[in-house]
Design an enzyme around this catalytic site. Structure first.
Site, PDB file in Angstrom:
ATOM      1  N   ARG A  54      27.176  41.071  44.518  1.00 42.07           N
ATOM      2  CA  ARG A  54      27.606  42.402  44.668  1.00 42.07           C
ATOM      3  C   ARG A  54      27.647  43.088  43.287  1.00 42.07           C
ATOM      4  NH1 ARG A  54      27.735  42.063  49.233  1.00 42.07           N
ATOM      5  NH2 ARG A  54      29.581  41.936  50.805  1.00 42.07           N
ATOM      6  N   HIS A 105      20.153  47.123  48.828  1.00 42.54           N
ATOM      7  CA  HIS A 105      21.077  46.006  49.679  1.00 42.54           C
ATOM      8  C   HIS A 105      20.402  45.412  51.008  1.00 42.54           C
ATOM      9  CE1 HIS A 105      25.758  44.772  50.115  1.00 42.54           C
ATOM     10  NE2 HIS A 105      24.619  44.336  50.811  1.00 42.54           N
TER      11      HIS A 105
HETATM   12  P1  NDP Z   1      29.874  31.561  50.889  1.00 45.95           P
HETATM   13  O1  NDP Z   1      31.448  31.818  50.852  1.00 45.95           O
HETATM   14  O2  NDP Z   1      29.417  30.455  51.879  1.00 45.95           O
HETATM   15  O3  NDP Z   1      29.868  30.677  49.263  1.00 45.95           O
HETATM   16  C1  NDP Z   1      30.310  31.226  48.172  1.00 45.95           C
HETATM   17  C2  NDP Z   1      29.875  30.140  47.041  1.00 45.95           C
HETATM   18  O4  NDP Z   1      30.573  30.704  45.877  1.00 45.95           O
HETATM   19  C3  NDP Z   1      30.539  28.802  47.026  1.00 45.95           C
HETATM   20  O5  NDP Z   1      29.739  27.706  46.769  1.00 45.95           O
HETATM   21  C4  NDP Z   1      31.783  28.643  46.153  1.00 45.95           C
HETATM   22  O6  NDP Z   1      32.245  27.746  45.718  1.00 45.95           O
HETATM   23  C5  NDP Z   1      31.175  29.749  45.372  1.00 45.95           C
HETATM   24  N1  NDP Z   1      32.260  30.259  44.231  1.00 45.95           N
HETATM   25  C6  NDP Z   1      33.273  31.212  44.863  1.00 45.95           C
HETATM   26  N2  NDP Z   1      33.885  31.617  43.774  1.00 45.95           N
HETATM   27  C7  NDP Z   1      33.476  30.879  42.830  1.00 45.95           C
HETATM   28  C8  NDP Z   1      34.218  30.868  41.260  1.00 45.95           C
HETATM   29  N3  NDP Z   1      35.061  31.580  41.024  1.00 45.95           N
HETATM   30  N4  NDP Z   1      33.439  30.129  40.504  1.00 45.95           N
HETATM   31  C9  NDP Z   1      32.252  29.328  40.891  1.00 45.95           C
HETATM   32  N5  NDP Z   1      31.464  29.397  42.140  1.00 45.95           N
HETATM   33  C10 NDP Z   1      32.302  30.010  43.090  1.00 45.95           C
HETATM   34  O7  NDP Z   1      29.080  32.946  50.646  1.00 45.95           O
HETATM   35  P2  NDP Z   1      27.748  33.077  51.194  1.00 45.95           P
HETATM   36  O8  NDP Z   1      26.797  32.059  50.574  1.00 45.95           O
HETATM   37  O9  NDP Z   1      27.634  33.398  52.549  1.00 45.95           O
HETATM   38  O10 NDP Z   1      27.517  34.549  50.528  1.00 45.95           O
HETATM   39  C11 NDP Z   1      27.713  35.039  49.137  1.00 45.95           C
HETATM   40  C12 NDP Z   1      27.735  36.101  48.914  1.00 45.95           C
HETATM   41  O11 NDP Z   1      26.354  36.840  48.877  1.00 45.95           O
HETATM   42  C13 NDP Z   1      28.535  37.128  49.665  1.00 45.95           C
HETATM   43  O12 NDP Z   1      29.621  37.104  49.445  1.00 45.95           O
HETATM   44  C14 NDP Z   1      27.800  38.508  49.637  1.00 45.95           C
HETATM   45  O13 NDP Z   1      28.658  39.174  48.446  1.00 45.95           O
HETATM   46  C15 NDP Z   1      26.579  38.229  49.260  1.00 45.95           C
HETATM   47  N6  NDP Z   1      25.781  38.631  50.281  1.00 45.95           N
HETATM   48  C16 NDP Z   1      24.694  39.621  49.880  1.00 45.95           C
HETATM   49  C17 NDP Z   1      23.771  40.182  50.818  1.00 45.95           C
HETATM   50  C18 NDP Z   1      22.674  41.179  50.287  1.00 45.95           C
HETATM   51  O14 NDP Z   1      22.072  41.474  51.657  1.00 45.95           O
HETATM   52  N7  NDP Z   1      22.775  41.510  49.195  1.00 45.95           N
HETATM   53  C19 NDP Z   1      23.801  39.769  52.294  1.00 45.95           C
HETATM   54  C20 NDP Z   1      24.684  38.435  52.350  1.00 45.95           C
HETATM   55  C21 NDP Z   1      25.552  37.952  51.395  1.00 45.95           C
HETATM   56  P3  NDP Z   1      32.858  26.340  46.583  1.00 45.95           P
HETATM   57  O15 NDP Z   1      31.527  25.859  47.371  1.00 45.95           O
HETATM   58  O16 NDP Z   1      33.531  25.555  45.747  1.00 45.95           O
HETATM   59  O17 NDP Z   1      33.615  27.081  47.722  1.00 45.95           O
HETATM   60  C1  OXD Z   2      26.623  41.365  52.772  1.00 42.08           C
HETATM   61  C2  OXD Z   2      25.948  41.511  53.961  1.00 42.08           C
HETATM   62  O1  OXD Z   2      27.666  40.547  52.770  1.00 42.08           O
HETATM   63  O2  OXD Z   2      25.009  42.300  53.953  1.00 42.08           O
HETATM   64  O3  OXD Z   2      26.147  41.986  51.677  1.00 42.08           O
HETATM   65  O4  OXD Z   2      26.035  40.411  54.589  1.00 42.08           O
END
Ligand code: NDP
Ligand code: OXD
Length: 322
Positions: A237, A285
């Site tokens: 993000r 994005h």
């Molecule tokens: P998940 O919820 O599966 O994973 C999140 C990870 O971040 C987990 O390992 C979690 O830890 C870790 N985390 C959360 N908070 C913290 C913190 N404070 N400190 C350290 N680690 C932390 O998310 P996804 O992998 O599915 O997606 C991640 C992000 O990717 C989405 O939220 C979105 O913003 C972005 N995204 C972007 C896209 C794009 O096209 N640009 C497309 C899809 C997603 P824990 O394992 O302990 O829970």
């Molecule tokens: C996001 C997506 O979370 O595109 O950014 O899925």
């Protein structure tokens, strides 16, 4: 662009979909019909009685959208990140929020990461700049095993990327909120693990969800803790990044380049300095787009679970913000 989906099942579920993009709304409507042929799909704006909606399927849930649907059994996200839904003050406290988890989305993200990590590892920016100068520049690229990649966030996307990078030989470190163990990956967790994670990282990839703890995390102190001349890839993000700190770190040579896919303001404003910065790659994005066909199958399966009285497989946890 809202639409609704009505089922002929016992519980007569009605789903409102809002994604703000009419071309994709039509695509999602068709995909949902395919994924749930027993459902009747209708555009929400054509709904005579929004109060009967059981589900809302949304991207960022524009204000005024959720409040139209007071009897929701769940809100389902069209994206993996649910920050835009969880922060919506119209979301009722007891209503579950379901995350988008889809193999095609994960695969797309892994491909995006491989593209940019290999670009940096093979010193593509330097080679392309030399070509533009018509300069023959025979520089050697380190092997993957000589490069340390750090993956922030080891969830669905971060874990998949970290495993693939490990498989092609990179030294990979990973950071998560709670401790994780992944074969061949050096893992760290929590704020106490952050410094150990960042040390020596030459290519940093952000896959964190946007929460109060992770907002503005990509900032000067973090850049200073990386290997000098590191690269940043932010596929999460825009609010994770302190933009001025990135520009300053690039100017000072503390960072050598950045690839950014998400921004505080999207589309990125025409006069934004990132557009023309020689060390910044901007993608709009598109790191990984949710594919309507497989995404709709996931949505249909989660809605059916909820209708059957079961918990959804991929509910966001409101207490932790993702
Ligand atoms: P998940 O919820 O599966 O994973 C999140 C990870 O971040 C987990 O390992 C979690 O830890 C870790 N985390 C959360 N908070 C913290 C913190 N404070 N400190 C350290 N680690 C932390 O998310 P996804 O992998 O599915 O997606 C991640 C992000 O990717 C989405 O939220 C979105 O913003 C972005 N995204 C972007 C896209 C794009 O096209 N640009 C497309 C899809 C997603 P824990 O394992 O302990 O829970
Ligand atoms: C996001 C997506 O979370 O595109 O950014 O899925």
């Amino acid at each position: 662009m809202p639409m609704t989906l009505r089922t002929a099942q016992d519980q007569d579920a009605t789903v409102a979909v809002a994604i703000g993009d009419s071309a994709r709304a039509a695509e999602w409507q068709a995909a949902l019909i395919d994924a749930a042929p027993d459902f009747t799909i209708v555009r929400a704006e054509a709904m005579a009685a929004p109060a009967v909606a059981d589900f809302a399927v949304v991207w960022r849930a524009p204000l005024g959208m959720l409040s139209r649907f007071p009897r929701l059994k769940a809100v389902l996200s069209l994206g993996a990140g649910v920050d835009g839904i969880l922060s919506n003050r119209e979301l009722e406290p007891g209503v579950p929020v379901v995350r988008m988890v889809d193999e095609a989305l994960t695969q797309g993200m892994v491909e995006y990461v491989l593209w940019h990590v290999l670009r940096y590892q093979r010193r593509a920016p330097e080679l392309l700049a030399a070509q533009r100068r018509q300069e023959w520049l025979p520089i050697a690229a380190p092997l993957a095993s000589e490069r340390c990649v750090g993956v922030m966030g080891l969830g669905v996307l971060g874990e998949a990327a970290a495993r693939r990078l490990t498989a092609i030989g990179f030294r990979v470190k990973g950071w998560s909120r709670t401790p994780r163990q992944l074969d061949g990956i050096e893992t760290f967790s929590g704020t106490t693990g952050l410094a150990g994670f960042l040390g020596g990282v030459e290519i940093l990839i952000c896959f964190l969800p946007l929460t109060p703890e992770t907002e503005n995390i990509l900032a000067a102190p973090l850049f200073a803790a990386l290997a000098p001349g590191a690269f940043l890839i932010n596929a999460a993000r825009g609010e994770h990044l302190v933009e001025a700190d990135l520009l300053e770190a690039l100017a000072a040579g503390r960072l050598a380049g950045a690839t950014l896919d998400a921004f505080r303001t999207e589309p990125l404003p025409a006069d934004h300095p990132f557009w023309k910065h020689p060390a910044i790659t901007v993608t709009p994005h598109v790191a990984s787009l949710t594919r309507a066909a497989s995404g709709a199958r996931h949505l249909a399966a989660e809605m059916r679970r909820i209708l059957a009285g079961e918990a959804p497989l991929h509910a966001a946890r409101r207490d932790r913000g993702y």
